[in-house]
Design an enzyme around this catalytic site. Structure first.
Site, mmCIF file in Angstrom:
data_model
loop_
_atom_site.group_PDB
_atom_site.id
_atom_site.type_symbol
_atom_site.label_atom_id
_atom_site.label_comp_id
_atom_site.label_asym_id
_atom_site.label_seq_id
_atom_site.Cartn_x
_atom_site.Cartn_y
_atom_site.Cartn_z
ATOM 1 N N ASP A 382 28.788 70.445 50.151
ATOM 2 C CA ASP A 382 29.278 69.231 50.787
ATOM 3 C C ASP A 382 28.548 69.082 52.126
ATOM 4 O O ASP A 382 27.910 70.015 52.614
ATOM 5 C CB ASP A 382 30.788 69.350 50.993
ATOM 6 N N GLU A 476 29.099 54.978 66.867
ATOM 7 C CA GLU A 476 29.608 54.033 67.857
ATOM 8 C C GLU A 476 30.514 54.720 68.863
ATOM 9 O O GLU A 476 30.461 54.432 70.062
ATOM 10 C CB GLU A 476 30.370 52.901 67.156
#
EC number: 7.6.2.1
Length: 1165
Positions: A382, A476
């Site tokens: 993963d 962000e």
């Protein structure tokens, strides 16, 4: 009664009816119970109190050796053929079964603890879910504390993404609010799809007050997601327990067995056949002997009535089955379990795999798979939380042609104490940037003003001055936090405005438009009006996109910024370019009218809006660029490098977006600019996917065959298992492949899976992005099916459970996404870098020790048994034993048990395994123990048994003592044969031991001392007088061992047994050295290893740079401007639970040496 049996796991053969549709009614318990839907209890254990004994015994007797000893016990109950007492088999068999049963029960308790959750009746409105709590069932959202019944969730355990997602309840149910009376009277009726594993799809209807409402995935909260930024919500449980979509993706728990275990079953079956052949030969010999010579002994050994030569041969066959049973000693399995347990403790005790910051040691959650760790060929990993820390940091930036962020002069983090609203966790090392900001440099202030205005972040201020940002993408969040610390604090927003604190002054900008991000635009813009009335467009995005839209006056600044971007990209950072543009108010009014027309158009709305965005985003003025680090866990690139050198292929299977996965690939050095080509497979139809895969394969191997080379064979017990193996196809150059989940769904179809496998296995690196948990398991199963290689899956979230269960070895990382992966794993630890030590050290040691143990164990027992076989030709095939009965009993239990266990627990061929990853290769090729190695062991045992029988026989034949007395008797010969055997196998053990410890020395010499002490005691006059029938060898030891020729015979047999082994090993090292021999020679040459060189981080010089906010999704601009995303004072409800955060400190990465093996001769097979 049926419900009770169901809970106990005993369904009594009841046939399960496939559910076609889920139908439930809120607050109607009787109606819902009539359908017998699953409750919310989760059972992950393999056994329960009733099934443990029968199920475990069934599994244990699947081992042929256990079944064989049960059959042997039955034979020993027949007095006509048994020469040994029945308890000699019962006691060790019960001991073996009991020890294995205790271990299996302990493993099941540790690794699969049953978990139960609330709501015994699942189909009623649930207790309220509160902020920061995980959802424990699949719920239909009814109401929430937020405006317009919105809620914010994190789905890290489902798809690995930590950014927030928005769900919204129906308006008609939102009116229920948090009123308990209204919720209790709610009688909505739901019809929906049956339980399935589709995480991205839900279809159903809600009928309420005669009206029918459509339900889709936006109305459903799935088990495993976490409520964020929402005080409370209520929901109706649709799927509970095993029916939830998360559990439907988890896969079935299967019994994992190592390749050596499976090989052992095949070998044991072969040994049975070999044993039958030996017994048949001896039985035929007995029949012939009885026919020709038996009558001569009838005078003093009268035969029983009815016993003739054929019947005597039949009885002799079964007698020899009992006597020669040591070819498969039952102590073998006990020893194997002890070795596995010991090597598991080494993993648990390894301080180098202990993570002190979270107090997390490594843990071997099962003790049956250790040696498989030394044979791994494919690793499926993963990304989020496994390779990365889920932390983004603002690392560097370029403003107006100057680069900031380099660490100079060893200074620490910048002091932001002058900013009361700064984030205390933020760290930046370049002090000059703060100085420029505080001096009022206009370009620098414009740079951070852009970061504070151009985004879709939502602020949350729990206390005055304590700001928390909820970002839709981690990029962000990092950029807005950077602007906050440098004096431009994003404070709040409304649909029409953004409030920023600029260097201590509160400034409110009017938000006129948000030009949202999408995968084609790869940029985002906002248009704002300052308090002075100035209109400005701020834009950030991928540098290649921004540079195409710059004003020609920025050419020189563009060149300098490009150099900085190349430098940042070379460091593996995620980069963005920032630009702005002042807008004429008249033009803006006209543009807004056209924008309104386009946004309300019924036809080609997207195309019209894109054209308008393209028009206004031209002539931009460049401000600079940012570089954000998607922080990897410590040591990840080094670990991947070392594992690659060990010829282990690593595939990344992630639910994250393609661009994000690519960036991590470059950061980890799995993807490199030096690669010949990186193939992107992202087609939307089956034929296009097939074409892209075929094109990639033909580029990698232009002259390769169109059809794969498939080898069909049979394996397993009785050769019942059909296998197909796809041969590896060599390629020139280094390639990588990135494939998204949509394309992967087509590629995993039956008619295309072979094309996917061929293309992927030609690549050095494979990254699968946007994959579901089930697709992860399917990829693992595909490689297992056609490559016949040992696979390992590693992950940290619930979305990795199915992959962990599907692989041969499952490793769970105890990280940020809960403990479900750990609970389903075979091994667990806290950091990805520990995987290197788990495989290259513990894995190789476990595999090597187990193989040495098996080879030696078969050698000593076949040698022991073959001497019986040769003796049969000299005792009239009478099934008489060649050794003393007590020696037979103690040979495996006392005399040879502890030395071989010491070898199997302490031996180390090379201690510095992590420095030489090439040493891992023999395990992948299964060189140390295979059918071929077993045959060599049997041949070696055959030679040793010939020496050990015929040399003592010839030495004792017609031999007299110094006083002229005859010593040719059965007891003296038995003593000499068994002593020669024990000394020979002990010397062989010494030759097999590479790493001597005091324990090895004590067990080896101690076992020999115990042997001589036992024979002198058991063969003494006292023991004979006390137990006459049990100890008939009176005086044999002292009469034989005082003869020089007896000791000379022992010396001669030992030399003849050892000489071929020493000669072979000398010639092999001299003429055909293996990688082990080369490294051992190198280590001896370098008696004092030089210090590890300082690792300098490699820098890529690349034209490839990251695009905009790769975790971002389209549509958040509309949500911001619509006001639906905003928070105002929520409907109050006291929090039921509180959560405290404990940040984990970081440890320093490990550094490793490598050796250059170029120019060495090729390895021998």
């Amino acid at each position: 009664m049926g419900s009770l049996l169901s809970q106990l796991g005993l369904e009594c053969g009841r046939k399960e009816v496939k559910e076609e549709e889920r139908h439930l009614r809120a607050n109607d318990r009787e109606f819902n119970l009539s359908y017998e839907y699953a409750d919310n209890a989760i059972k992950t254990s393999k056994y329960n109190i009733f099934t443990f004994l029968p199920l475990n015994l069934f599994e244990q007797f699947q081992r042929l050796a256990n079944a064989y000893f049960l059959f042997l016990l039955c034979l020993q109950l027949i007095p006509e053929i048994s020469s040994l007492s029945w308890f000699t088999t019962v006691v060790p068999l019960v001991l073996v079964l009991s020890m294995t049963m205790a271990k299996d029960g302990s493993d099941d308790i540790v690794s699969s603890t049953p978990v139960f959750f609330w709501s015994p009746d699942p189909n009623i409105p649930s207790p309220s879910q509160v902020n920061n709590r995980k959802v424990e069932a699949d719920l239909l959202l009814l109401s929430s504390s937020e405006p317009l019944n919105l809620i914010y969730i994190e789905t890290a355990e489902l798809d690995g993404e930590t950014n927030l997602k928005v769900k919204q309840a129906l308006t008609v149910t939102g009116e229920l609010e948090d009123c308990i009376e209204k919720l209790a009277n709610f009688n909505g009726e739901v019809r929906c799809e049956p339980p399935n594993n589709r995480l991205d799809k839900f279809t159903g209807t809600l009928t309420l007050k005669g009206e029918m409402y459509s339900l889709d995935n936006e109305r459903v909260l799935l088990r495993g997601c976490t409520l964020r930024n929402t005080q409370w919500c209520f929901g109706l449980v649709v799927f509970g327990g095993p029916d939830t979509k998360l559990m439907q993706n988890c896969g079935k728990t299967t019994l994992k067995r190592t390749s050596i275990d499976r090989l052992m079953n095949v070998l044991v079956l072969s040994i049975f056949g070999f044993l039958a052949v030996m017994c048949l030969i001896l039985a035929v010999g007995n029949g012939i002997w009885e026919y020709q010579e038996g009558s001569k002994f009838a005078a003093f050994l009268p035969k029983q009535e009815g016993v003739n030569a054929p019947f005597s041969a039949f009885l002799t066959f079964w007698s020899y089955v009992i006597i020669l049973n040591t070819v498969v000693p039952i102590s073998l399995y006990v020893s194997v379990e002890i070795i596995r347990l010991g090597n598991s403790f080494y993993i648990d005790w390894d301080r180098k795999m202990y993570y002190p910051k979270s107090d997390t040691p490594a843990e071997a959650r099962t003790t049956t798979l250790n040696e498989e760790l030394g044979q791994i060929k494919y690793i499926f990993s993963d990304k989020t939380g496994t390779l990365t820390q889920n932390i983004m940091t603002f690392n560097k930036c370029s403003i107006n042609g100057k680069s900031y962020g380099e660490v100079r002069g060893g200074k620490g983090c910048v002091d932001f104490s002058w900013n009361n609203l700064a984030d205390p966790k933020f760290c930046f090392h370049d002090h000059s940037l703060v100085e420029v900001v505080r001096e009022g440099n206009p370009e620098v202030q414009a740079f951070f003003r852009l970061l504070a205005l151009c985004h879709t972040v939502m602020p949350e201020e729990k206390k005055e001055g304590e700001l928390y940002y909820q970002a839709q993408s981690p990029d962000e969040g990092a950029l807005v936090t950077a602007a906050r610390n440098f004096g431009f604090v994003f404070r709040s927003r409304t649909p029409e405005s953004i409030t920023v604190v600029e260097m201590g002054e509160l400034v409110t900008y009017e938000l006129l438009a948000v030009l949202d991000f999408n995968n084609v635009r790869k940029r985002m813009s906002v248009i704002v009006r300052s308090p002075e009335g100035k209109l400005t467009l701020y834009c950030k995005g991928a540098d290649t996109i921004i540079f195409e839209r710059l004003n020609p006056s920025c050419s020189k600044l563009k060149e300098v910024t490009t150099e900085h971007l190349n430098e940042y990209a070379g460091d593996g950072l995620r980069t963005l370019a920032l630009a702005y543009k002042d807008i004429d108010p008249k033009y803006m009014e006209e543009w807004k009218l056209r924008h309104h027309e386009a946004s309300t158009a019924m036809d080609e709305r997207e195309e019209k809006l894109d054209a308008l965005y393209e028009e206004i985003e031209k002539g931009l003025l460049l401000l600079g660029s940012t570089a954000v680090e998607d922080k990897l866990q410590d040591g990840v690139p080094q670990t991947i490098e070392q594992l690659s050198k060990a010829d282990i292929k690593i595939w990344v299977l992630t639910g994250d977006k393609q661009e994000t996965a690519e960036n991590i690939g470059y950061s980890c050095n799995m993807l490199r600019e030096e690669m010949t080509e990186v193939f992107i497979v992202s087609a939307n139809t089956a034929e296009e996917v097939r074409k892209e895969l075929q094109t990639a394969r033909r580029k990698m191997r232009p002259d390769g065959p169109e059809e794969p080379t498939v080898t069909k064979s049979r394996s397993g017990l009785f050769c019942l298992l059909k296998t197909e193996t796809v041969a590896d196809e060599p390629v020139d150059g280094e390639y990588a492949m990135v494939i998204n989940g949509h394309s992967l769904a087509f590629a995993l179809e039956k008619d295309m899976e072979m094309e996917l496998l061929r293309t992927a296995c030609m690549c050095q690196t494979v990254i699968c992005c946007r994959v579901t948990p089930l697709q992860k398991a399917q990829v693992v199963e595909l490689v297992k099916k056609y490559k016949q290689a040992i696979t390992l899956a590693i992950g940290d979230g619930a979305n990795d459970v199915s992959m962990i269960k599907a692989a041969h070895i499952g490793v769970g990382i105890s990280g940020q996404e809960g403990m479900q992966a750990v609970l389903s794993s075979d091994f667990s630890f806290a950091q990805f870098r520990y995987l290197q030590r788990l495989l290259l050290v513990h894995g190789r040691w476990s595999y090597l020790r187990m193989c040495k143990f098996l080879r030696y164990f078969f050698y000593k027992n076949f040698t022991f048994t073959f001497v019986h076989f040769w003796y049969g030709f000299f005792c009239g095939f009478s099934a008489q034993t060649v050794y003393d009965e007590w020696f037979i009993t103690l040979y495996n239990l006392v005399y040879t048990a502890l030395p071989v266990l010491a070898l199997s627990l302490f031996d180390q061929v090379i201690r510095s395994l992590m420095l030489y990853p090439k040493l891992y290769a023999p395990g992948q090729l299964n060189q140390y123990f295979s059918k071929r190695a077993f045959v060599y062991t049997v041949l070696h045992s055959g030679y040793s048994s010939l020496v050990l029988f015929f040399i003592p026989w010839a030495a004792m034949y017609d031999t007299v003592r110094d006083d002229g007395k005859d010593i040719v008797d059965y007891q003296s010969f038995a003593l000499l044969a068994q002593t020669c055997l024990l000394i020979a196998v002990s010397i062989q053990l010494g030759l097999d031991t590479h790493y001597w410890t005091s324990v090895n020395q004590f067990f080896l010499w101690g076992s020999l001392c115990v042997y001589f002490a036992v024979i002198f005691t058991m063969y003494s006059n006292g023991m004979f007088l006390i137990f006459t029938s049990s100890f008939p060898f009176i005086g044999t030891a002292r009469n034989s061992l005082n003869q020089p020729n007896v000791w000379l015979t022992m010396l001669l047999t030992s030399i003849l047994c050892v000489l071929p082994v020493v000669a072979y090993r000398f010639l092999r090292i001299l003429l055909w050295p293996t990688v082990n021999d080369k490294v051992r020679y190198k280590v001896r040459q370098d008696k004092v290893l030089p210090p590890a060189p300082r690792r300098v981080q490699a820098r890529r010089t690349s034209t490839r740079r990251s695009g905009y906010a790769f975790s971002h999704a389209q549509g958040y601009g509309d949500l911001v401007t619509s006001g639906r995303f905003l928070r105002w004072t929520p409907k109050s409800r006291p929090a039921l639970f509180s959560q405290t955060d404990s940040p984990l400190a970081q440890t320093q990465p490990q550094f490793y040496r490598t050796i250059n093996e170029g120019g060495e001769p090729p390895l021998s097979p």
